[in-house]
Design a protein around this motif. Structure first.
Motif, PDB file in Angstrom:
ATOM      1  N   ALA A  60       0.830  -1.206   0.000  1.00 38.59           N
ATOM      2  CA  ALA A  60       0.000   0.000   0.000  1.00 38.59           C
ATOM      3  C   ALA A  60       0.865   1.257   0.000  1.00 38.59           C
ATOM      4  N   LEU A  61       2.014   1.198   0.686  1.00 35.19           N
ATOM      5  CA  LEU A  61       2.922   2.342   0.706  1.00 35.19           C
ATOM      6  C   LEU A  61       3.472   2.640  -0.686  1.00 35.19           C
ATOM      7  N   ARG A  62       3.509   1.604  -1.536  1.00 36.85           N
ATOM      8  CA  ARG A  62       3.969   1.785  -2.922  1.00 36.85           C
ATOM      9  C   ARG A  62       2.797   2.032  -3.871  1.00 36.85           C
ATOM     10  N   GLY A  63       1.596   2.158  -3.313  1.00 33.90           N
ATOM     11  CA  GLY A  63       0.415   2.417  -4.129  1.00 33.90           C
ATOM     12  C   GLY A  63      -0.164   1.184  -4.786  1.00 33.90           C
ATOM     13  N   ARG A  64       0.267   0.000  -4.352  1.00 36.24           N
ATOM     14  CA  ARG A  64      -0.189  -1.252  -4.960  1.00 36.24           C
ATOM     15  C   ARG A  64      -1.178  -1.984  -4.051  1.00 36.24           C
ATOM     16  N   ILE A  65      -2.215  -2.509  -4.667  1.00 39.29           N
ATOM     17  CA  ILE A  65      -3.160  -3.384  -3.966  1.00 39.29           C
ATOM     18  C   ILE A  65      -3.349  -4.623  -4.824  1.00 39.29           C
ATOM     19  N   TYR A  66      -2.894  -5.765  -4.324  1.00 37.41           N
ATOM     20  CA  TYR A  66      -3.003  -6.999  -5.085  1.00 37.41           C
ATOM     21  C   TYR A  66      -4.327  -7.715  -4.838  1.00 37.41           C
ATOM     22  N   LEU A  67      -5.020  -7.394  -3.761  1.00 33.92           N
ATOM     23  CA  LEU A  67      -6.311  -8.025  -3.493  1.00 33.92           C
ATOM     24  C   LEU A  67      -7.286  -7.613  -4.595  1.00 33.92           C
ATOM     25  N   PRO A  68      -7.979  -8.579  -5.232  1.00 35.96           N
ATOM     26  CA  PRO A  68      -8.832  -8.264  -6.389  1.00 35.96           C
ATOM     27  C   PRO A  68      -9.908  -7.231  -6.075  1.00 35.96           C
ATOM     28  N   ILE A  69     -10.128  -6.316  -7.017  1.00 32.19           N
ATOM     29  CA  ILE A  69     -11.089  -5.224  -6.835  1.00 32.19           C
ATOM     30  C   ILE A  69     -12.494  -5.758  -6.566  1.00 32.19           C
ATOM     31  N   ASN A  70     -12.906  -6.793  -7.327  1.00 30.97           N
ATOM     32  CA  ASN A  70     -14.276  -7.276  -7.137  1.00 30.97           C
ATOM     33  C   ASN A  70     -14.468  -7.923  -5.762  1.00 30.97           C
ATOM     34  N   GLU A  71     -13.376  -8.393  -5.155  1.00 34.42           N
ATOM     35  CA  GLU A  71     -13.484  -8.975  -3.817  1.00 34.42           C
ATOM     36  C   GLU A  71     -13.449  -7.881  -2.744  1.00 34.42           C
ATOM     37  N   LEU A  72     -12.732  -6.801  -3.007  1.00 38.17           N
ATOM     38  CA  LEU A  72     -12.844  -5.635  -2.126  1.00 38.17           C
ATOM     39  C   LEU A  72     -14.287  -5.145  -2.102  1.00 38.17           C
ATOM     40  N   GLN A  73     -14.892  -5.088  -3.285  1.00 34.78           N
ATOM     41  CA  GLN A  73     -16.287  -4.651  -3.377  1.00 34.78           C
ATOM     42  C   GLN A  73     -17.220  -5.614  -2.652  1.00 34.78           C
ATOM     43  N   GLN A  74     -16.945  -6.905  -2.785  1.00 28.94           N
ATOM     44  CA  GLN A  74     -17.772  -7.931  -2.128  1.00 28.94           C
ATOM     45  C   GLN A  74     -17.809  -7.725  -0.616  1.00 28.94           C
ATOM     46  N   PHE A  75     -16.667  -7.321  -0.045  1.00 37.58           N
ATOM     47  CA  PHE A  75     -16.579  -7.136   1.406  1.00 37.58           C
ATOM     48  C   PHE A  75     -16.686  -5.659   1.802  1.00 37.58           C
ATOM     49  N   GLU A  76     -17.036  -4.810   0.832  1.00 39.58           N
ATOM     50  CA  GLU A  76     -17.264  -3.381   1.053  1.00 39.58           C
ATOM     51  C   GLU A  76     -16.044  -2.683   1.662  1.00 39.58           C
ATOM     52  N   VAL A  77     -14.874  -3.090   1.185  1.00 36.28           N
ATOM     53  CA  VAL A  77     -13.620  -2.452   1.602  1.00 36.28           C
ATOM     54  C   VAL A  77     -13.184  -1.499   0.494  1.00 36.28           C
ATOM     55  N   LYS A  78     -12.953  -0.253   0.832  1.00 37.13           N
ATOM     56  CA  LYS A  78     -12.532   0.746  -0.149  1.00 37.13           C
ATOM     57  C   LYS A  78     -11.010   0.729  -0.302  1.00 37.13           C
ATOM     58  N   ALA A  79     -10.562   0.971  -1.529  1.00 35.48           N
ATOM     59  CA  ALA A  79      -9.120   0.996  -1.782  1.00 35.48           C
ATOM     60  C   ALA A  79      -8.425   2.037  -0.918  1.00 35.48           C
ATOM     61  N   HIS A  80      -9.054   3.190  -0.726  1.00 40.98           N
ATOM     62  CA  HIS A  80      -8.402   4.257   0.053  1.00 40.98           C
ATOM     63  C   HIS A  80      -8.220   3.849   1.511  1.00 40.98           C
ATOM     64  N   GLU A  81      -9.062   2.938   2.014  1.00 45.91           N
ATOM     65  CA  GLU A  81      -8.893   2.460   3.387  1.00 45.91           C
ATOM     66  C   GLU A  81      -7.604   1.652   3.526  1.00 45.91           C
ATOM     67  N   ILE A  82      -7.317   0.849   2.506  1.00 41.70           N
ATOM     68  CA  ILE A  82      -6.081   0.063   2.530  1.00 41.70           C
ATOM     69  C   ILE A  82      -4.879   0.977   2.342  1.00 41.70           C
ATOM     70  N   LEU A  83      -4.980   1.923   1.415  1.00 39.55           N
ATOM     71  CA  LEU A  83      -3.868   2.840   1.164  1.00 39.55           C
ATOM     72  C   LEU A  83      -3.571   3.696   2.397  1.00 39.55           C
ATOM     73  N   LYS A  84      -4.617   3.995   3.197  1.00 43.41           N
ATOM     74  CA  LYS A  84      -4.432   4.758   4.436  1.00 43.41           C
ATOM     75  C   LYS A  84      -4.161   3.843   5.628  1.00 43.41           C
ATOM     76  N   ARG A  85      -4.098   2.533   5.356  1.00 44.10           N
ATOM     77  CA  ARG A  85      -3.807   1.508   6.366  1.00 44.10           C
ATOM     78  C   ARG A  85      -4.806   1.564   7.514  1.00 44.10           C
ATOM     79  N   SER A  86      -6.089   1.552   7.124  1.00 41.17           N
ATOM     80  CA  SER A  86      -7.186   1.661   8.080  1.00 41.17           C
ATOM     81  C   SER A  86      -7.856   0.293   8.266  1.00 41.17           C
TER      82      SER A  86
END
Length: 279
Positions: A169-195
């Motif tokens: 996340a510190l490098r701006g990368r998220i390997y967890l699939p986008i559709n699975e983030l959506q499935q669990f209602e996790v926003k990309a910005h939450e991971i990038l902010k380490r929340s």
């Protein structure tokens, strides 16, 4: 420094769990896997250590040319000088090394993956192919072992991904699939902010279960005739599964820290496989 000294230092300095599995191999096989692993580290470090993507891309292009030149009989880099005399003995082909470079190139152009099949393509290049080469070096005799090694490589890579969510996340990368983030209602910005959140924990439990399933599938595919020869890979499975359990036990607190095992624990797990055959 000889090419052999160079690759030995490169492998040992990485602090990787792979190093512990190499210790139990006969000298010739250990030399081959150490040189191959050093190659993988070299190209991976290009992506991780080079800030400018353009410079990194140029360096990876240089490695593509170096691999082609090496298989034409003219290696120039110490890693390739150490690897090439051993490549034919273990059926290491140019395409294997080029696949690893291609996977690293994906890191320069892609920071998200739409779905799991897309992530699988990346894992195939940077881990599945690596597993296949490693199995050949360890002493594969059965064709079915290739399928086992490829699946195990993917399981190891998924474990890496789960361990490194915060660092990536510190490098701006998220390997967890986008559709699975959506499935669990996790926003990309939450991971990038380490929340952290209960939703993030649920997502990670889902990912961990997938990785555990891949380990089970891989181990079930290993032919009995090759089990003894493939002990180094089984050591890796033991060490990485233990790491995955540690991440689970820590309730997936991976956004602000890198969960790891101590060197002594890794050595103990490797020894158990070598001496007792226990994962």
């Amino acid at each position: 420094m000889t090419p052999q000294d160079y690759v030995q230092q490169k492998a040992a300095a990485s602090g990787s769990s792979f190093y512990y599995a190499f210790l139990f191999l006969p000298k010739h096989r250990r030399a081959a896997i150490t040189a191959f692993y050093a190659f993988c580290r070299e190209v991976d470090d290009v992506v991780d250590d080079t800030i400018d993507p353009g410079v990194a891309s140029t360096k990876l292009a240089w490695w593509q040319a170096e691999v082609a030149q090496s298989f034409a009989g003219q290696p120039s880099h110490p890693v390739m000088k150490a690897l090439m005399p051993l490549a034919a003995d273990y059926q290491i082909e140019q395409r294997h090394l080029q696949c690893v470079i291609e996977g690293c190139q994906m890191d320069l152009s892609q920071t998200r993956y739409l779905d799991y099949p897309g992530l699988q393509r990346y894992c195939h290049l940077v881990a599945g192919v690596v597993g296949e080469v490693a199995a050949q070096i360890f002493g594969q005799t059965q064709p079915e072992t290739t399928v086992y090694a490829h699946k195990l490589g993917q399981a190891l890579q998924l474990t890496n991904i789960l361990r490194d969510v915060g660092e990536d996340a510190l490098r701006g990368r998220i390997y967890l699939p986008i559709n699975e983030l959506q499935q669990f209602e996790v926003k990309a910005h939450e991971i990038l902010k380490r929340s952290y959140s209960d939703r993030f924990t649920a997502l990670m439990k889902f990912q961990a279960a997938r990785a555990q399933g891949l380990y089970d599938e891989a181990l079930a595919l290993l032919p009995a005739a090759d089990r003894r020869a493939q002990k180094p890979g089984l050591m890796m499975a033991s060490i990485y599964r233990d790491l995955l359990r540690e991440i689970e036990h820590d309730n997936f607190q991976v956004l602000h820290q890198r969960v790891s095992l101590t060197p002594m624990r890794k050595l103990w797990l490797a020894w158990k496989v070598q001496a007792l055959g226990k994962l």
